[in-house]
Write a protein that holds these residues in place. Structure first.
Motif, PDB file in Angstrom:
ATOM      1  N   ALA A 237     -38.836 -77.870  35.076  1.00 33.65           N
ATOM      2  CA  ALA A 237     -38.374 -79.165  34.578  1.00 33.65           C
ATOM      3  C   ALA A 237     -37.241 -78.965  33.581  1.00 33.65           C
ATOM      4  O   ALA A 237     -37.260 -78.049  32.755  1.00 33.65           O
ATOM      5  CB  ALA A 237     -39.539 -79.908  33.919  1.00 33.65           C
ATOM      6  N   GLY A 238     -36.245 -79.845  33.685  1.00 29.72           N
ATOM      7  CA  GLY A 238     -35.133 -79.815  32.746  1.00 29.72           C
ATOM      8  C   GLY A 238     -33.916 -79.061  33.218  1.00 29.72           C
ATOM      9  O   GLY A 238     -32.847 -79.172  32.597  1.00 29.72           O
ATOM     10  N   LEU A 239     -34.032 -78.303  34.283  1.00 32.20           N
ATOM     11  CA  LEU A 239     -32.860 -77.601  34.806  1.00 32.20           C
ATOM     12  C   LEU A 239     -32.061 -78.557  35.689  1.00 32.20           C
ATOM     13  O   LEU A 239     -32.628 -79.223  36.558  1.00 32.20           O
ATOM     14  CB  LEU A 239     -33.274 -76.371  35.608  1.00 32.20           C
ATOM     15  N   PRO A 240     -30.748 -78.633  35.490  1.00 34.56           N
ATOM     16  CA  PRO A 240     -29.939 -79.577  36.275  1.00 34.56           C
ATOM     17  C   PRO A 240     -29.724 -79.087  37.700  1.00 34.56           C
ATOM     18  O   PRO A 240     -29.613 -77.872  37.940  1.00 34.56           O
ATOM     19  CB  PRO A 240     -28.617 -79.619  35.502  1.00 34.56           C
ATOM     20  N   PRO A 241     -29.669 -80.010  38.652  1.00 28.01           N
ATOM     21  CA  PRO A 241     -29.358 -79.602  40.034  1.00 28.01           C
ATOM     22  C   PRO A 241     -28.013 -78.887  40.160  1.00 28.01           C
ATOM     23  O   PRO A 241     -27.793 -78.160  41.121  1.00 28.01           O
ATOM     24  CB  PRO A 241     -29.363 -80.933  40.799  1.00 28.01           C
ATOM     25  N   SER A 242     -27.103 -79.115  39.191  1.00 27.81           N
ATOM     26  CA  SER A 242     -25.816 -78.407  39.248  1.00 27.81           C
ATOM     27  C   SER A 242     -26.014 -76.896  39.191  1.00 27.81           C
ATOM     28  O   SER A 242     -25.194 -76.126  39.703  1.00 27.81           O
ATOM     29  CB  SER A 242     -24.910 -78.857  38.096  1.00 27.81           C
ATOM     30  N   LEU A 243     -27.109 -76.463  38.575  1.00 26.15           N
ATOM     31  CA  LEU A 243     -27.381 -75.028  38.511  1.00 26.15           C
ATOM     32  C   LEU A 243     -27.809 -74.490  39.880  1.00 26.15           C
ATOM     33  O   LEU A 243     -27.616 -73.306  40.178  1.00 26.15           O
ATOM     34  CB  LEU A 243     -28.459 -74.759  37.466  1.00 26.15           C
ATOM     35  N   ASP A 244     -28.388 -75.367  40.705  1.00 22.39           N
ATOM     36  CA  ASP A 244     -28.781 -74.948  42.050  1.00 22.39           C
ATOM     37  C   ASP A 244     -27.573 -74.484  42.856  1.00 22.39           C
ATOM     38  O   ASP A 244     -27.631 -73.497  43.586  1.00 22.39           O
ATOM     39  CB  ASP A 244     -29.464 -76.103  42.796  1.00 22.39           C
ATOM     40  N   SER A 245     -26.477 -75.232  42.727  1.00 15.54           N
ATOM     41  CA  SER A 245     -25.287 -74.886  43.508  1.00 15.54           C
ATOM     42  C   SER A 245     -24.684 -73.569  43.067  1.00 15.54           C
ATOM     43  O   SER A 245     -24.177 -72.788  43.878  1.00 15.54           O
ATOM     44  CB  SER A 245     -24.233 -76.000  43.388  1.00 15.54           C
ATOM     45  N   VAL A 246     -24.751 -73.291  41.758  1.00 16.21           N
ATOM     46  CA  VAL A 246     -24.223 -72.026  41.245  1.00 16.21           C
ATOM     47  C   VAL A 246     -25.022 -70.852  41.807  1.00 16.21           C
ATOM     48  O   VAL A 246     -24.464 -69.867  42.301  1.00 16.21           O
ATOM     49  CB  VAL A 246     -24.258 -72.018  39.704  1.00 16.21           C
ATOM     50  N   LEU A 247     -26.333 -70.964  41.747  1.00 16.29           N
ATOM     51  CA  LEU A 247     -27.172 -69.887  42.273  1.00 16.29           C
ATOM     52  C   LEU A 247     -27.059 -69.780  43.786  1.00 16.29           C
ATOM     53  O   LEU A 247     -27.094 -68.676  44.342  1.00 16.29           O
ATOM     54  CB  LEU A 247     -28.626 -70.117  41.865  1.00 16.29           C
ATOM     55  N   ALA A 248     -26.914 -70.919  44.466  1.00 18.22           N
ATOM     56  CA  ALA A 248     -26.759 -70.873  45.922  1.00 18.22           C
ATOM     57  C   ALA A 248     -25.506 -70.101  46.309  1.00 18.22           C
ATOM     58  O   ALA A 248     -25.496 -69.371  47.302  1.00 18.22           O
ATOM     59  CB  ALA A 248     -26.694 -72.290  46.488  1.00 18.22           C
ATOM     60  N   ARG A 249     -24.458 -70.239  45.502  1.00 16.61           N
ATOM     61  CA  ARG A 249     -23.223 -69.512  45.816  1.00 16.61           C
ATOM     62  C   ARG A 249     -23.351 -68.029  45.498  1.00 16.61           C
ATOM     63  O   ARG A 249     -22.984 -67.175  46.307  1.00 16.61           O
ATOM     64  CB  ARG A 249     -22.053 -70.111  45.035  1.00 16.61           C
ATOM     65  N   ALA A 250     -23.898 -67.706  44.331  1.00 18.29           N
ATOM     66  CA  ALA A 250     -24.056 -66.296  43.969  1.00 18.29           C
ATOM     67  C   ALA A 250     -25.056 -65.593  44.875  1.00 18.29           C
ATOM     68  O   ALA A 250     -24.983 -64.379  45.058  1.00 18.29           O
ATOM     69  CB  ALA A 250     -24.491 -66.170  42.516  1.00 18.29           C
ATOM     70  N   LEU A 251     -25.992 -66.350  45.456  1.00 15.15           N
ATOM     71  CA  LEU A 251     -26.994 -65.795  46.359  1.00 15.15           C
ATOM     72  C   LEU A 251     -26.663 -66.078  47.817  1.00 15.15           C
ATOM     73  O   LEU A 251     -27.557 -66.039  48.674  1.00 15.15           O
ATOM     74  CB  LEU A 251     -28.373 -66.369  46.020  1.00 15.15           C
ATOM     75  N   ALA A 252     -25.397 -66.334  48.104  1.00 22.05           N
ATOM     76  CA  ALA A 252     -24.995 -66.547  49.491  1.00 22.05           C
ATOM     77  C   ALA A 252     -25.301 -65.302  50.310  1.00 22.05           C
ATOM     78  O   ALA A 252     -25.144 -64.171  49.840  1.00 22.05           O
ATOM     79  CB  ALA A 252     -23.508 -66.878  49.567  1.00 22.05           C
ATOM     80  N   LYS A 253     -25.751 -65.501  51.538  1.00 26.74           N
ATOM     81  CA  LYS A 253     -26.085 -64.361  52.391  1.00 26.74           C
ATOM     82  C   LYS A 253     -24.848 -63.517  52.682  1.00 26.74           C
ATOM     83  O   LYS A 253     -24.930 -62.305  52.829  1.00 26.74           O
ATOM     84  CB  LYS A 253     -26.696 -64.840  53.713  1.00 26.74           C
ATOM     85  N   HIS A 254     -23.699 -64.172  52.786  1.00 33.19           N
ATOM     86  CA  HIS A 254     -22.453 -63.481  53.110  1.00 33.19           C
ATOM     87  C   HIS A 254     -21.678 -63.199  51.825  1.00 33.19           C
ATOM     88  O   HIS A 254     -21.404 -64.123  51.053  1.00 33.19           O
ATOM     89  CB  HIS A 254     -21.607 -64.324  54.052  1.00 33.19           C
ATOM     90  N   PRO A 255     -21.322 -61.960  51.546  1.00 28.99           N
ATOM     91  CA  PRO A 255     -20.656 -61.624  50.286  1.00 28.99           C
ATOM     92  C   PRO A 255     -19.394 -62.426  50.016  1.00 28.99           C
ATOM     93  O   PRO A 255     -19.112 -62.775  48.867  1.00 28.99           O
ATOM     94  CB  PRO A 255     -20.345 -60.124  50.441  1.00 28.99           C
ATOM     95  N   GLU A 256     -18.623 -62.740  51.065  1.00 22.55           N
ATOM     96  CA  GLU A 256     -17.351 -63.434  50.853  1.00 22.55           C
ATOM     97  C   GLU A 256     -17.538 -64.850  50.341  1.00 22.55           C
ATOM     98  O   GLU A 256     -16.581 -65.468  49.855  1.00 22.55           O
ATOM     99  CB  GLU A 256     -16.519 -63.441  52.140  1.00 22.55           C
ATOM    100  N   ALA A 257     -18.744 -65.394  50.428  1.00 28.12           N
ATOM    101  CA  ALA A 257     -19.004 -66.749  49.943  1.00 28.12           C
ATOM    102  C   ALA A 257     -19.401 -66.771  48.474  1.00 28.12           C
ATOM    103  O   ALA A 257     -19.553 -67.849  47.900  1.00 28.12           O
ATOM    104  CB  ALA A 257     -20.100 -67.401  50.784  1.00 28.12           C
TER     105      ALA A 257
END
Length: 569
Positions: A237-257
C-alpha cells in the motif's frame, strides 16, 4: 574453520562473519595498522578447481582497480597454506537482505538502489560486470547518522571480453532469484544484465519478496523468462502505479528494452515516487527470446529457494503523464515500447541449469505439473488493460486428403501456411502473405518461422543438420514441455537425404492413433535433454515433413510419451 585468536596470513582472526559456496569471510585485525579488515578465504575443497581459483584471484585484481566510494575496496590478496585469501575493508553494518520491507521507507529503498547504481555504472564504464547483484551484496554502514552504501563481492565479476572463456568451463553462481533472463539462457551479457538484477533487488526492498518466486528453481526460471512483472503497487500500500512502469522497464525480458544505465533506472524510480500522477495502461508482455550467439551456454547453479506464498504475476504497467511545458520530460513518463521481434524465440534456455538442478531435485516433475495447472490462476485480469487480440484457433483440423499447398505461391509465408494447415493443432495460423510469422502453438509453445537461408540458432544440444528444407516452424515449449521444430521439404527426396545423413541414432517404426511414423532417437544427448527426429508417412503429393523435438528435464521415455500424446494429425 578459523577460531578467534588464530593467525592467518599475518592477520589475527576475531570471528567468522559469514560463509558461502566459495568459502568464508572473517573479521580480522591488520598485523601492523589499527584496522579491522574482512578476510575472505576460498574453501580448500574447491581449491583444486583451477577455474575457481583463477576467478577468486581475478576478483581481487578487478576490484582493486575499482576505486569508488560505493565499492568495497580491496587491500591485499595472496595464498597462504595452499589457500587463497583476499583482505577487504570491513563494513560495520548489515547487508540489505537483513532489511525488513515493512519497516523500510520506499525513498530509503530507492536511495540504496541509487547509490548501488553509481557503483555499477562506474564498474561498467571500466568493462567490469558484477553478475551477482542482490541485497546480500549491498552493505550498509552508519557513520554520524549518515547511511553509506557499498557494493561488495565482485567474486564472479569478469571483464566483458573474457566472459565467454570463463563461461565455457562451467560455473555460473548468480543467485537465481535475481538472475537476468540472458544469464539463465547462457546469452552474452552486458551492463543491462546487472540492471535487471538491481531492479529485482529494488523489488525485494519494496515488497519483501522477489519478482518471481516459486517453490522450486524451475518455477523461478520460468518467471524470469516468461511471466510479466507483478506490480509493486498491488503488493504494498502507498506505492504509486508509476513505479510499476519503471520496474517493468528495468525488468524487461529483452535487454534492449531496459534503461540505458543503472543510474537512469534509479532516477526514474525516484521520479516515480516524487511525481505519482498520470493515467495507466497495460503494456504488451513479451517473453524472453534468446538471440543467436556463437557463445556456448553458461551453466547455472540453481540455489534452492525457500517456499513462500507466490505473489500474483499481473500485467506490467506504464504511466503516461503530460509534463508542464517548462519541465523536461521525466524518464518515468516514457512509454516502454515492446522490443523489436527477434528472428529467434526462446531456445537453449536453461541448458546449463538442467543437469545441476535435476540432481538435487528428484521430485521436480510434480512441481512442473502443478505449475502448469496453477499458472493461469496467478494472473488476475486488469480492468485497465487494452483489448487483447483474440487467440489463434489451433484446434481446427485441415482435410488430410488434399494438398494444403494448392493454390499458394512458393515463398516463406505460403510455406509456413502449408505447415500450419498440415499440423493445425501443433502450430499457430500463418499468414501466407507474410515472410515472418509467429504465434502460440501446442501447450502454449512460442513459435516462429524461419527460412533455410536464416535458420534457427542451435539450441546448444547438438541439433542435427536437417538438410535442404524450405521453411521451419520453431516452437519453444517452455518449462516442463519439449521444444519442437517442424520443417517442410519441397520433395520427398530432400527429406530422405536429410534423414539418411543423421548420425548416431536408434530407428523405430511406430503407429499412433492409426498413423505410421518413423522415429530417430539421437544418441549422445545431454542429460535430460533427449532428442527425437520424426518422419511422417502421409504420402503428400508435393511436400514432405519432419519434426525435431527436444525434451527439457525429461527422459527419453517421457519424450516418447509426449510424442504419442501430441495431436500430430
Amino acid at each position: 574453520m578459523l577460531r578467534s585468536g588464530e593467525r592467518f596470513a599475518g592477520y589475527e582472526i576475531e570471528r567468522e562473519l559469514g560463509r558461502g559456496g566459495m568459502g568464508a569471510v572473517y573479521l580480522a585485525r591488520h598485523p601492523r595498522l589499527p584496522r579491522l579488515i574482512a578476510l575472505k578465504l576460498l574453501s580448500r575443497d574447491v581449491f583444486g578447481d583451477v577455474e575457481v581459483r583463477r576467478r577468486f584471484e581475478r576478483e581481487a585484481d578487478l576490484v582493486a582497480r575499482l576505486d569508488h566510494p560505493n565499492i568495497v575496496p580491496v587491500y591485499d590478496r595472496g595464498i597462504d597454506d595452499a589457500q587463497p585469501w583476499i583482505a577487504m575493508r570491513y563494513i560495520d553494518g548489515p547487508d540489505a537482505a537483513q532489511l525488513e520491507a515493512a519497516n523500510l521507507p520506499p525513498r530509503q529503498a530507492v536511495r540504496i538502489i541509487a547509490e548501488t547504481a553509481k557503483a555499477l555504472d562506474f564498474a561498467h564504464r571500466r568493462g567490469v560486470l558484477h553478475r551477482d547483484v542482490k541485497p546480500a551484496n549491498i552493505l550498509l554502514e552508519y557513520v554520524d547518522g549518515e547511511e553509506r552504501v557499498f557494493l561488495a563481492d565482485f567474486g564472479i565479476a569478469r571483464l566483458r571480453d573474457d566472459a565467454t572463456k570463463l563461461t565455457q568451463t562451467g560455473s555460473f553462481t548468480a543467485t537465481l532469484a535475481f538472475a537476468s533472463p540472458e544469464q539463465l539462457s547462457g546469452q552474452p551479457l552486458d551492463a543491462r544484465s546487472d540492471q535487471y538484477s538491481l531492479a529485482c533487488t529494488l523489488f525485494r526492498l519494496l515488497t519483501g519478496d522477489v519478482p518471481f518466486n516459486a517453490e522450486h528453481p524451475v518455477g523461478i526460471i520460468h518467471g524470469h523468462l516468461n511471466q510479466p512483472v507483478p506490480p509493486v503497487s498491488a503488493l504494498r500500500a502507498g506505492l504509486p502505479p508509476s513505479l510499476d512502469s519503471v520496474l517493468a522497464r528495468a525488468l524487461a525480458k529483452h535487454p534492449e528494452a531496459r534503461f540505458d544505465s543503472c543510474a537512469e533506472f534509479a532516477h526514474a524510480a525516484q521520479q516515480a515516487l516524487d511525481n505519482p500522477v498520470g493515467a495507466t495502461r497495460v503494456l504488451p508482455h513479451s517473453p524472453f527470446a534468446a538471440t543467436p550467439s556463437t557463445a556456448p551456454p553458461a551453466t547455472a547453479v540453481a540455489q534452492p529457494m525457500a517456499a513462500s506464498a507466490h505473489k500474483p504475476a499481473t500485467a506490467a504497467y506504464t504511466r503516461q503523464a503530460p509534463a508542464p511545458a517548462s519541465t523536461p520530460p521525466r524518464p518515468v513518463s516514457r512509454a516502454v515500447a515492446r522490443p523489436p521481434k527477434k528472428r529467434s524465440k526462446l531456445r537453449g534456455c536453461l541448458l546449463g541449469t538442467a543437469a545441476i538442478i535435476i540432481l538435487p531435485l528428484v521430485g521436480i516433475g510434480g512441481c512442473l505439473a502443478a505449475l502448469d495447472r496453477n499458472q493461469t490462476s496467478h494472473h488476475p485480469a486488469s480492468t485497465s488493460a487494452e483489448p487483447a487480440p483474440p487467440p489463434q484457433d489451433t484446434e481446427t483440423s485441415a482435410p488430410e486428403t488434399t494438398d494444403p499447398a494448392a493454390g499458394l505461391p512458393e515463398h516463406s509465408g505460403a510455406d509456413a501456411a502449408v505447415l500450419s494447415q498440415r499440423f493445425p493443432q501443433m502450430l499457430p495460423h500463418a499468414d501466407p502473405n507474410s515472410d515472418s510469422n509467429s504465434g502460440t502453438g501446442y501447450q502454449g509453445a512460442a513459435c516462429t518461422t524461419y527460412q533455410h537461408s536464416a535458420p534457427p540458432p542451435d539450441t546448444g544440444s547438438g541439433d542435427p543438420d536437417l538438410g535442404n528444407w524450405a521453411v521451419a516452424w520453431d516452437c519453444q515449449g517452455g518449462v516442463g514441455h519439449p521444444a519442437f521444430r517442424f520443417v517442410m521439404y519441397r520433395s520427398a527426396a530432400d527429406a530422405e537425404e536429410a534423414l539418411g545423413a543423421l548420425n548416431g541414432y536408434s530407428r523405430t517404426d511406430i503407429k499412433v492413433h492409426g498413423n505410421r511414423y518413423t522415429n530417430y532417437q539421437l544418441s549422445n544427448s545431454q542429460l535430460l535433454r533427449p532428442r527425437l527426429v520424426t518422419e511422417f508417412h502421409k504420402g503428400e503429393d508435393k511436400h514432405a515433413f519432419v519434426m525435431y523435438s527436444t525434451g527439457f528435464l525429461t527422459t527419453d521415455d517421457q519424450l516418447l510419451e509426449w510424442f504419442k500424446a501430441a495431436p500430430l494429425n
